[in-house]
Motif scaffolding. Structure first.
Motif, mmCIF file in Angstrom:
data_model
loop_
_atom_site.group_PDB
_atom_site.id
_atom_site.type_symbol
_atom_site.label_atom_id
_atom_site.label_comp_id
_atom_site.label_asym_id
_atom_site.label_seq_id
_atom_site.Cartn_x
_atom_site.Cartn_y
_atom_site.Cartn_z
ATOM 1 N N PHE A 1 0.833 -1.206 0.000
ATOM 2 C CA PHE A 1 0.000 0.000 0.000
ATOM 3 C C PHE A 1 0.871 1.261 0.000
ATOM 4 O O PHE A 1 0.574 2.229 -0.704
ATOM 5 C CB PHE A 1 -0.931 -0.013 1.211
ATOM 6 C CG PHE A 1 -1.840 -1.208 1.239
ATOM 7 C CD1 PHE A 1 -3.074 -1.174 0.622
ATOM 8 C CD2 PHE A 1 -1.441 -2.387 1.855
ATOM 9 C CE1 PHE A 1 -3.920 -2.277 0.631
ATOM 10 C CE2 PHE A 1 -2.274 -3.499 1.875
ATOM 11 C CZ PHE A 1 -3.506 -3.447 1.254
ATOM 12 N N HIS A 2 1.933 1.235 0.771
ATOM 13 C CA HIS A 2 2.832 2.396 0.839
ATOM 14 C C HIS A 2 3.449 2.675 -0.519
ATOM 15 O O HIS A 2 3.510 3.832 -0.971
ATOM 16 C CB HIS A 2 3.918 2.138 1.889
ATOM 17 C CG HIS A 2 4.889 3.266 2.028
ATOM 18 N ND1 HIS A 2 6.076 3.320 1.292
ATOM 19 C CD2 HIS A 2 4.865 4.388 2.790
ATOM 20 C CE1 HIS A 2 6.723 4.414 1.610
ATOM 21 N NE2 HIS A 2 6.021 5.086 2.519
ATOM 22 N N ASP A 3 3.887 1.621 -1.194
ATOM 23 C CA ASP A 3 4.551 1.794 -2.486
ATOM 24 C C ASP A 3 3.615 2.362 -3.541
ATOM 25 O O ASP A 3 4.071 2.993 -4.507
ATOM 26 C CB ASP A 3 5.114 0.455 -2.975
ATOM 27 C CG ASP A 3 6.250 -0.049 -2.093
ATOM 28 O OD1 ASP A 3 6.785 0.752 -1.308
ATOM 29 O OD2 ASP A 3 6.576 -1.248 -2.185
ATOM 30 N N ARG A 4 2.326 2.137 -3.392
ATOM 31 C CA ARG A 4 1.347 2.601 -4.383
ATOM 32 C C ARG A 4 0.612 3.858 -3.938
ATOM 33 O O ARG A 4 -0.312 4.310 -4.602
ATOM 34 C CB ARG A 4 0.347 1.474 -4.682
ATOM 35 C CG ARG A 4 0.974 0.339 -5.487
ATOM 36 C CD ARG A 4 0.196 -0.951 -5.369
ATOM 37 N NE ARG A 4 0.813 -1.993 -6.186
ATOM 38 C CZ ARG A 4 1.919 -2.649 -5.818
ATOM 39 N NH1 ARG A 4 2.505 -2.361 -4.663
ATOM 40 N NH2 ARG A 4 2.438 -3.585 -6.597
ATOM 41 N N GLY A 5 1.025 4.407 -2.804
ATOM 42 C CA GLY A 5 0.395 5.630 -2.324
ATOM 43 C C GLY A 5 -1.043 5.441 -1.883
ATOM 44 O O GLY A 5 -1.845 6.380 -1.943
ATOM 45 N N ILE A 6 -1.384 4.237 -1.423
ATOM 46 C CA ILE A 6 -2.744 3.938 -0.975
ATOM 47 C C ILE A 6 -2.790 4.074 0.543
ATOM 48 O O ILE A 6 -2.129 3.323 1.264
ATOM 49 C CB ILE A 6 -3.177 2.525 -1.397
ATOM 50 C CG1 ILE A 6 -3.105 2.382 -2.920
ATOM 51 C CG2 ILE A 6 -4.583 2.214 -0.890
ATOM 52 C CD1 ILE A 6 -3.361 0.967 -3.413
ATOM 53 N N GLU A 7 -3.552 5.009 1.046
ATOM 54 C CA GLU A 7 -3.651 5.228 2.484
ATOM 55 C C GLU A 7 -4.538 4.175 3.127
ATOM 56 O O GLU A 7 -5.486 3.666 2.517
ATOM 57 C CB GLU A 7 -4.207 6.621 2.765
ATOM 58 C CG GLU A 7 -3.287 7.745 2.309
ATOM 59 C CD GLU A 7 -3.846 9.109 2.672
ATOM 60 O OE1 GLU A 7 -5.019 9.180 3.098
ATOM 61 O OE2 GLU A 7 -3.104 10.096 2.532
ATOM 62 N N THR A 8 -4.210 3.854 4.386
ATOM 63 C CA THR A 8 -4.998 2.892 5.156
ATOM 64 C C THR A 8 -5.364 3.504 6.501
ATOM 65 O O THR A 8 -4.865 4.557 6.896
ATOM 66 C CB THR A 8 -4.220 1.583 5.408
ATOM 67 O OG1 THR A 8 -3.220 1.826 6.410
ATOM 68 C CG2 THR A 8 -3.572 1.065 4.135
ATOM 69 N N VAL A 9 -6.214 2.808 7.234
ATOM 70 C CA VAL A 9 -6.628 3.263 8.551
ATOM 71 C C VAL A 9 -5.461 3.277 9.536
ATOM 72 O O VAL A 9 -5.520 3.952 10.578
ATOM 73 C CB VAL A 9 -7.777 2.369 9.075
ATOM 74 C CG1 VAL A 9 -7.263 0.969 9.426
ATOM 75 C CG2 VAL A 9 -8.485 3.008 10.267
ATOM 76 N N PHE A 10 -4.380 2.587 9.208
ATOM 77 C CA PHE A 10 -3.232 2.519 10.116
ATOM 78 C C PHE A 10 -2.275 3.698 9.949
ATOM 79 O O PHE A 10 -1.427 3.929 10.813
ATOM 80 C CB PHE A 10 -2.473 1.212 9.886
ATOM 81 C CG PHE A 10 -3.334 -0.013 9.998
ATOM 82 C CD1 PHE A 10 -3.956 -0.332 11.193
ATOM 83 C CD2 PHE A 10 -3.542 -0.840 8.898
ATOM 84 C CE1 PHE A 10 -4.763 -1.455 11.302
ATOM 85 C CE2 PHE A 10 -4.347 -1.962 8.994
ATOM 86 C CZ PHE A 10 -4.962 -2.268 10.197
ATOM 87 N N ASP A 11 -2.394 4.426 8.864
ATOM 88 C CA ASP A 11 -1.464 5.515 8.582
ATOM 89 C C ASP A 11 -1.672 6.689 9.540
ATOM 90 O O ASP A 11 -2.811 7.014 9.919
ATOM 91 C CB ASP A 11 -1.634 6.007 7.141
ATOM 92 C CG ASP A 11 -1.251 4.956 6.115
ATOM 93 O OD1 ASP A 11 -0.553 4.001 6.491
ATOM 94 O OD2 ASP A 11 -1.670 5.074 4.943
ATOM 95 N N GLY A 12 -0.556 7.329 9.916
ATOM 96 C CA GLY A 12 -0.630 8.542 10.716
ATOM 97 C C GLY A 12 -0.973 8.334 12.168
ATOM 98 O O GLY A 12 -1.300 9.294 12.873
#
Length: 338
Positions: free
Chosen positions: A115-126
């Protein structure tokens, strides 16, 4: 802190039928889910990535089966699957795939880096988060703990997947029902043990995936021959485990129970479940694609801490006595462990 118990296949209708709303809620709602177009039913390894991202498979790119075939972990098998998808009838490919899983061959599960490599944000980010065994969101800590991901491959000593006469998939125990139940309960207990440890630290979000009810549901039609109440009993076990987690939390903490689909009579249903401490926390929850926004609205976002400290409520400082490493080594030696 927000704690998410991801009970795969927790069926909203069955929760009501068994009168377990308070355990998995008390506030609750059913969620719309979606089918894999080639399987004709929701699939665990597609829906959970959609829940943590709020995006459909077309957007996040994860399909367990598509025009390109099945996404196996072994690149040679993936290539063969892509070729076969163009020339071999689907029912033949399905039977071949089940035989591979029965022999321990794994699907290609994605890591958090996908997900990080594709710039896809998740609920775990930040936020300081601890995802535990979330399908297609593997993290190094899960591998270190040898946490179960692919039940088709990793439970091959206990289950065999096969096609029925109507073309659907059915799981049949290869061990006794009691031994299978013990194995499934041990898997769930191990993950919940990680949850019990994690909630004592300064995490914003602890999110665990539990395959217990899904596997039980698939086996239930076979188990019913000797144990008609097996699925209901499993629901009551899951409810007790949920209540145990709730009891060890602090008043300000929140527990959500969520599923990707339901499961009745051995087949996936569209009765996905979302439970929360209060109705206001369910605002806007209509689909599995809304789960991320619901959780983010309820969850704090503090600075990310690689090693979160112990929360003051669990520190137990009054009973701690400082000892040196040499003291510990001497004690273990005296006890015969070294």
């Amino acid at each position: 802190m927000t704690v998410v118990l991801g009970w795969d296949a927790l069926d909203h209708e069955l929760v009501g039928e068994y009168h377990l709303e308070d355990s998995f809620g008390p506030a609750h709602t059913d969620l719309e889910t979606f089918d894999n177009p080639y399987l004709g039913e929701p699939h665990t390894y597609e829906v959970w990535p959609s829940m943590i991202t709020g995006r459909s498979p077309e957007e996040h790119g994860i399909r367990v089966e598509s025009e390109a075939g099945v996404d196996w972990r072994n690149p040679v098998l993936s290539t063969i699957s892509q070729y076969a998808s163009r020339w071999v009838p689907r029912d033949v490919r399905t039977g071949f795939g089940l035989r591979l899983q029965n022999r321990g061959v794994e699907l290609d599960f994605k890591s958090a880096g996908y997900f990080h490599d594709r710039g896809i944000e998740t609920v775990f980010d930040g936020r300081t988060a601890r995802p535990i065994a979330v399908p297609n969101y593997r993290v190094p800590a899960d591998d270190e703990l040898d946490i179960l991901f692919d039940r088709g491959a990793q439970l091959k000593a206990f289950l065999r997947s096969e096609k029925t006469s109507d073309g659907s998939k059915r799981s049949t125990p290869t061990a006794s029902l009691s031994r299978l139940e013990e194995r499934l309960a041990a898997e769930a207990a191990g993950k919940l043990g990680v949850v019990r440890s994690a909630v004592q630290r300064e995490y914003d979000l602890v999110f665990v995936w539990l395959g217990f009810l899904d596997t039980v549901g698939h086996v239930a039609p076979v188990a019913a021959e000797t144990d008609p109440g097996w699925q209901e009993r499993a629901y009551r076990m899951a409810a007790r485990w949920t209540e145990e987690v709730k009891r060890m939390l602090q008043p300000e903490d929140r527990v959500f129970c969520v599923s990707d689909h339901g499961l009745q009579n051995g087949d996936h249903t569209h009765n996905a479940f979302l439970g929360a401490p209060s109705d206001d926390l369910l605002d806007g929850a209509e689909s599995v694609l809304d789960v991320r926004s619901v959780l983010e609205n309820a969850t704090e976002s503090n600075r990310i801490i690689a090693e979160p400290p112990v929360r003051s409520a669990y520190s137990g400082e009054a009973g701690v006595h400082a000892r040196t490493a040499e003291d510990v080594e001497n004690q273990l030696s005296n006890l015969g462990y070294l």
